[in-house]
Write an enzyme that holds these catalytic residues in place. Structure first.
Site, short mmCIF file in Angstrom:
data_model
loop_
_atom_site.label_atom_id
_atom_site.label_comp_id
_atom_site.label_asym_id
_atom_site.label_seq_id
_atom_site.Cartn_x
_atom_site.Cartn_y
_atom_site.Cartn_z
N CYS A 39 0.83 -1.21 0.00
CA CYS A 39 0.00 0.00 0.00
C CYS A 39 0.87 1.26 0.00
O CYS A 39 1.56 1.54 0.97
CB CYS A 39 -0.91 -0.05 1.23
SG CYS A 39 -1.73 1.48 1.64
N CYS A 42 0.12 3.79 2.77
CA CYS A 42 0.58 3.24 4.05
C CYS A 42 2.07 3.51 4.23
O CYS A 42 2.51 3.92 5.31
CB CYS A 42 0.35 1.72 4.11
SG CYS A 42 -1.38 1.24 4.00
#
Length: 122
Positions: A39, A42
């Site tokens: 991600c 993230c």
């Protein structure tokens, strides 16, 4: 439970449950970062989350990789990454979906003070 001012990564279900129990009994605010290695947002917010941990030693910061602990992510109804879950006394008090630095820091400031604290003006 780990060092104050650090993000504690949870890699196994028993470890996660033990950390949750300790956070609950401590009465402190706990912030859980549900993340994934693939991600982009993230990875982008991870250094900021670490910085928040350093600057807020009275708050417990946990990190859960949804691919490692998919049963936990499923149980907690995590559908997007990153998702930040705020816990007090073992109960979810707030959730932020997305890499929103301003919302994250504002909510930590708002919730980190113990709710049982009373002030006297006498």
């Amino acid at each position: 439970m780990g060092e104050e001012g650090q993000v504690i990564a949870c890699h196994k279900q028993p470890e996660w449950e033990a950390l949750l129990a300790k956070a609950k009994e401590s009465g402190k605010l706990a912030v859980v970062d549900f993340t994934a290695s693939w991600c982009g947002p993230c990875r982008a917010i991870a250094p900021y989350f670490t910085e928040l941990a350093k600057n807020n030693p009275s708050v417990i910061f946990l990190k859960v990789d949804v691919d490692e602990l998919n049963a936990v992510a499923s149980k907690w109804d995590i559908n997007a990454m990153p998702t930040f879950v705020f816990l007090k006394g073992g109960e979810i008090v707030h959730k932020i979906v997305g890499a929103d630095k301003a919302a994250l820091s504002k909510k930590i400031e708002e919730l980190k003070t113990p709710t049982a604290a009373t002030t006297s003006t006498a």
